[in-house]
Design a protein around this motif. Structure first.
Motif, PDB file in Angstrom:
ATOM      1  N   SER A 134      15.589 -11.954  56.109  1.00 32.40           N
ATOM      2  CA  SER A 134      16.724 -11.311  55.458  1.00 32.40           C
ATOM      3  C   SER A 134      16.316 -10.279  54.418  1.00 32.40           C
ATOM      4  O   SER A 134      17.174  -9.615  53.841  1.00 32.40           O
ATOM      5  CB  SER A 134      17.593 -12.379  54.770  1.00 32.40           C
ATOM      6  OG  SER A 134      17.976 -13.377  55.674  1.00 32.40           O
ATOM      7  N   LYS A 135      14.985 -10.199  54.174  1.00 32.70           N
ATOM      8  CA  LYS A 135      14.453  -9.300  53.146  1.00 32.70           C
ATOM      9  C   LYS A 135      15.058  -9.612  51.768  1.00 32.70           C
ATOM     10  O   LYS A 135      15.425  -8.725  51.008  1.00 32.70           O
ATOM     11  CB  LYS A 135      14.676  -7.835  53.523  1.00 32.70           C
ATOM     12  CG  LYS A 135      13.903  -7.412  54.776  1.00 32.70           C
ATOM     13  CD  LYS A 135      14.078  -5.950  55.099  1.00 32.70           C
ATOM     14  CE  LYS A 135      13.131  -5.506  56.199  1.00 32.70           C
ATOM     15  NZ  LYS A 135      13.220  -6.298  57.436  1.00 32.70           N
ATOM     16  N   PHE A 136      15.166 -10.916  51.477  1.00 32.71           N
ATOM     17  CA  PHE A 136      15.660 -11.382  50.177  1.00 32.71           C
ATOM     18  C   PHE A 136      14.501 -11.602  49.220  1.00 32.71           C
ATOM     19  O   PHE A 136      13.421 -12.023  49.613  1.00 32.71           O
ATOM     20  CB  PHE A 136      16.388 -12.732  50.319  1.00 32.71           C
ATOM     21  CG  PHE A 136      17.789 -12.644  50.850  1.00 32.71           C
ATOM     22  CD1 PHE A 136      18.462 -11.440  50.931  1.00 32.71           C
ATOM     23  CD2 PHE A 136      18.442 -13.789  51.256  1.00 32.71           C
ATOM     24  CE1 PHE A 136      19.756 -11.376  51.415  1.00 32.71           C
ATOM     25  CE2 PHE A 136      19.739 -13.743  51.747  1.00 32.71           C
ATOM     26  CZ  PHE A 136      20.399 -12.518  51.824  1.00 32.71           C
ATOM     27  N   LYS A 137      14.772 -11.358  47.955  1.00 33.24           N
ATOM     28  CA  LYS A 137      13.836 -11.768  46.902  1.00 33.24           C
ATOM     29  C   LYS A 137      14.204 -13.206  46.536  1.00 33.24           C
ATOM     30  O   LYS A 137      14.738 -13.484  45.464  1.00 33.24           O
ATOM     31  CB  LYS A 137      13.944 -10.835  45.695  1.00 33.24           C
ATOM     32  CG  LYS A 137      13.554  -9.391  46.002  1.00 33.24           C
ATOM     33  CD  LYS A 137      13.754  -8.509  44.772  1.00 33.24           C
ATOM     34  CE  LYS A 137      13.409  -7.070  45.093  1.00 33.24           C
ATOM     35  NZ  LYS A 137      13.624  -6.177  43.928  1.00 33.24           N
ATOM     36  N   GLY A 138      13.949 -14.094  47.472  1.00 31.07           N
ATOM     37  CA  GLY A 138      14.414 -15.469  47.342  1.00 31.07           C
ATOM     38  C   GLY A 138      13.592 -16.295  46.374  1.00 31.07           C
ATOM     39  O   GLY A 138      12.556 -15.862  45.865  1.00 31.07           O
ATOM     40  N   LEU A 139      14.073 -17.498  46.152  1.00 27.85           N
ATOM     41  CA  LEU A 139      13.459 -18.383  45.171  1.00 27.85           C
ATOM     42  C   LEU A 139      13.308 -19.781  45.740  1.00 27.85           C
ATOM     43  O   LEU A 139      14.208 -20.292  46.395  1.00 27.85           O
ATOM     44  CB  LEU A 139      14.342 -18.443  43.914  1.00 27.85           C
ATOM     45  CG  LEU A 139      13.894 -19.392  42.814  1.00 27.85           C
ATOM     46  CD1 LEU A 139      12.669 -18.840  42.109  1.00 27.85           C
ATOM     47  CD2 LEU A 139      15.018 -19.621  41.820  1.00 27.85           C
ATOM     48  N   TYR A 176       3.260 -14.705  48.752  1.00 24.70           N
ATOM     49  CA  TYR A 176       4.507 -13.959  48.926  1.00 24.70           C
ATOM     50  C   TYR A 176       4.934 -13.177  47.677  1.00 24.70           C
ATOM     51  O   TYR A 176       6.050 -12.669  47.621  1.00 24.70           O
ATOM     52  CB  TYR A 176       5.622 -14.918  49.364  1.00 24.70           C
ATOM     53  CG  TYR A 176       5.366 -15.459  50.751  1.00 24.70           C
ATOM     54  CD1 TYR A 176       5.754 -14.740  51.881  1.00 24.70           C
ATOM     55  CD2 TYR A 176       4.677 -16.652  50.934  1.00 24.70           C
ATOM     56  CE1 TYR A 176       5.485 -15.205  53.150  1.00 24.70           C
ATOM     57  CE2 TYR A 176       4.396 -17.126  52.210  1.00 24.70           C
ATOM     58  CZ  TYR A 176       4.798 -16.400  53.312  1.00 24.70           C
ATOM     59  OH  TYR A 176       4.517 -16.856  54.577  1.00 24.70           O
ATOM     60  N   ALA A 177       4.035 -13.043  46.723  1.00 28.38           N
ATOM     61  CA  ALA A 177       4.374 -12.336  45.490  1.00 28.38           C
ATOM     62  C   ALA A 177       4.723 -10.869  45.735  1.00 28.38           C
ATOM     63  O   ALA A 177       5.619 -10.323  45.085  1.00 28.38           O
ATOM     64  CB  ALA A 177       3.220 -12.438  44.489  1.00 28.38           C
ATOM     65  N   ARG A 178       4.035 -10.236  46.673  1.00 24.11           N
ATOM     66  CA  ARG A 178       4.258  -8.805  46.912  1.00 24.11           C
ATOM     67  C   ARG A 178       5.654  -8.507  47.455  1.00 24.11           C
ATOM     68  O   ARG A 178       6.134  -7.378  47.346  1.00 24.11           O
ATOM     69  CB  ARG A 178       3.203  -8.259  47.874  1.00 24.11           C
ATOM     70  CG  ARG A 178       1.856  -7.995  47.217  1.00 24.11           C
ATOM     71  CD  ARG A 178       1.917  -6.763  46.331  1.00 24.11           C
ATOM     72  NE  ARG A 178       0.606  -6.367  45.876  1.00 24.11           N
ATOM     73  CZ  ARG A 178       0.160  -6.481  44.629  1.00 24.11           C
ATOM     74  NH1 ARG A 178       0.958  -6.980  43.705  1.00 24.11           N
ATOM     75  NH2 ARG A 178      -1.049  -6.095  44.299  1.00 24.11           N
ATOM     76  N   VAL A 179       6.301  -9.504  48.044  1.00 21.31           N
ATOM     77  CA  VAL A 179       7.672  -9.290  48.533  1.00 21.31           C
ATOM     78  C   VAL A 179       8.687  -9.929  47.579  1.00 21.31           C
ATOM     79  O   VAL A 179       9.845 -10.133  47.941  1.00 21.31           O
ATOM     80  CB  VAL A 179       7.857  -9.813  49.975  1.00 21.31           C
ATOM     81  CG1 VAL A 179       7.103  -8.919  50.951  1.00 21.31           C
ATOM     82  CG2 VAL A 179       7.414 -11.267  50.101  1.00 21.31           C
ATOM     83  N   GLN A 180       8.227 -10.256  46.367  1.00 18.56           N
ATOM     84  CA  GLN A 180       9.109 -10.720  45.292  1.00 18.56           C
ATOM     85  C   GLN A 180       9.786 -12.054  45.575  1.00 18.56           C
ATOM     86  O   GLN A 180      10.866 -12.345  45.038  1.00 18.56           O
ATOM     87  CB  GLN A 180      10.178  -9.658  44.978  1.00 18.56           C
ATOM     88  CG  GLN A 180       9.627  -8.264  44.702  1.00 18.56           C
ATOM     89  CD  GLN A 180       8.739  -8.227  43.469  1.00 18.56           C
ATOM     90  OE1 GLN A 180       9.161  -8.604  42.406  1.00 18.56           O
ATOM     91  NE2 GLN A 180       7.509  -7.761  43.625  1.00 18.56           N
ATOM     92  N   ILE A 181       9.162 -12.871  46.414  1.00 18.82           N
ATOM     93  CA  ILE A 181       9.637 -14.239  46.599  1.00 18.82           C
ATOM     94  C   ILE A 181       8.887 -15.115  45.593  1.00 18.82           C
ATOM     95  O   ILE A 181       7.659 -15.160  45.595  1.00 18.82           O
ATOM     96  CB  ILE A 181       9.392 -14.738  48.037  1.00 18.82           C
ATOM     97  CG1 ILE A 181      10.205 -13.906  49.038  1.00 18.82           C
ATOM     98  CG2 ILE A 181       9.754 -16.223  48.154  1.00 18.82           C
ATOM     99  CD1 ILE A 181       9.898 -14.218  50.494  1.00 18.82           C
ATOM    100  N   ARG A 182       9.639 -15.791  44.749  1.00 22.77           N
ATOM    101  CA  ARG A 182       9.015 -16.609  43.706  1.00 22.77           C
ATOM    102  C   ARG A 182       9.049 -18.092  44.073  1.00 22.77           C
ATOM    103  O   ARG A 182      10.042 -18.578  44.618  1.00 22.77           O
ATOM    104  CB  ARG A 182       9.718 -16.400  42.366  1.00 22.77           C
ATOM    105  CG  ARG A 182       9.613 -14.973  41.847  1.00 22.77           C
ATOM    106  CD  ARG A 182      10.097 -14.845  40.421  1.00 22.77           C
ATOM    107  NE  ARG A 182      11.510 -15.163  40.265  1.00 22.77           N
ATOM    108  CZ  ARG A 182      11.983 -16.160  39.515  1.00 22.77           C
ATOM    109  NH1 ARG A 182      11.166 -16.957  38.867  1.00 22.77           N
ATOM    110  NH2 ARG A 182      13.285 -16.362  39.415  1.00 22.77           N
ATOM    111  N   VAL A 183       7.946 -18.778  43.773  1.00 19.93           N
ATOM    112  CA  VAL A 183       7.824 -20.205  44.051  1.00 19.93           C
ATOM    113  C   VAL A 183       7.289 -20.873  42.785  1.00 19.93           C
ATOM    114  O   VAL A 183       6.207 -20.524  42.303  1.00 19.93           O
ATOM    115  CB  VAL A 183       6.867 -20.489  45.224  1.00 19.93           C
ATOM    116  CG1 VAL A 183       6.958 -21.954  45.648  1.00 19.93           C
ATOM    117  CG2 VAL A 183       7.148 -19.570  46.399  1.00 19.93           C
TER     118      VAL A 183
END
Length: 276
Positions: A134-139, A176-183
């Motif tokens: 979905s190209k989300f900056k998901g969490l 996944y940091a480069r696609v702004q997904i935070r964990v």
């Protein structure tokens, strides 16, 4: 408190009670639509959904075993079918058992590892797939334990599982940091939840548990939910791959406290309260 959360959708595993329930209600207060995953506590899940909806947000309850990928795919697919997407995935489901290591069976070891580590990976993987597609900056928020860093006799399987989640979280955050997904992780200490109920059977048990925590009390689930709200908000957008330890100082080796000093502080506190 966090206006950017309004209208978001969150999936929370093991949400029918304890910390998961508190996170679900806190998210609802922030205007988040909540998907309540539960394993067996259908009545509790139903009551939680009713409570969530009282905050004028939508809620679903979906039964599923977090160690079963088919069940978790169903959880994700039904969420997307109903809401169109989700933005926050909280891996909260977990178990523990008190077993001396020299008598622990492999089945007992595997069960805790499966729920706490394997189940968390399945949830992370499905969330990541949705965010990438979905190209989300998901969490993703993983609820671990202070025992990701503190050893605990009789709970070797539990500590191993939580330590594994710590490095799983760090690895995925970096990947996944480069696609702004935070964990990120939340590591609670002693919390007044059903899983810990056996530790608070009597008033003296509860008092002893409170005294063992440097801040002087066992946390309520809502205090952990506060951290989950912060981590889901844009206020934490520069935080990834981290564990926020919410333990009242438990990881500061409370057994090394100077109890004579503590008594002096308690006398000082009593004197201050009397003057107030």
């Amino acid at each position: 408190m966090y206006q950017d959360l309004k209208g978001k959708v969150a999936i929370i595993t093991g949400a029918a009670s304890g910390i998961g329930r508190a996170i679900a209600l806190r998210y609802a207060q922030e205007g988040v639509h909540v998907v309540v995953n539960y394993h067996s506590k259908e009545y509790e899940a139903q009551k939680l959904v009713e409570a969530i909806k009282s905050y004028q947000v939508d809620a679903l309850m979906i039964k599923g075993d977090t160690t079963n990928k088919n069940d978790m795919e169903k959880l994700v697919n039904e969420t997307i079918q109903h809401f169109g997407a989700f933005h926050i995935f909280v891996n909260n489901a977990g178990i523990q058992s008190d077993i001396p290591s020299h008598t622990m069976s492999l089945e007992e070891f595997d069960k805790v590892i499966d729920v706490n580590l394997r189940g968390t990976f399945i949830g992370c993987q499905l969330a990541l797939h949705h965010y990438m597609k979905s190209k989300f900056k998901g969490l993703i928020i993983n609820v671990t334990s202070v025992h990701e860093i503190i050893p605990w006799p009789h709970y070797a399987h539990y500590c191993a599982s939580k330590g594994g989640v710590k490095l799983l979280t760090q690895s995925l955050a970096l990947e996944y940091a480069r696609v702004q997904i935070r964990v990120n992780n939340i590591a609670p200490g002693s919390v007044n939840t059903p899983i810990n109920a056996k530790n608070f059977k009597t008033e003296q048990d509860k008092k002893d548990a409170d005294l063992f925590v440097p801040l002087g009390y066992v946390a309520e689930p809502e205090e952990i939910a506060n951290v989950a709200a912060f981590l889901a908000s844009k206020e934490s957008k520069y935080i990834t791959g981290q564990t926020i330890v919410a333990d009242g100082g438990l990881s500061l080796y409370p057994s090394h406290r100077n109890f004579e000093h503590d008594q002096l502080l308690e006398s000082f506190t009593d004197e201050v309260n009397t003057k107030r």
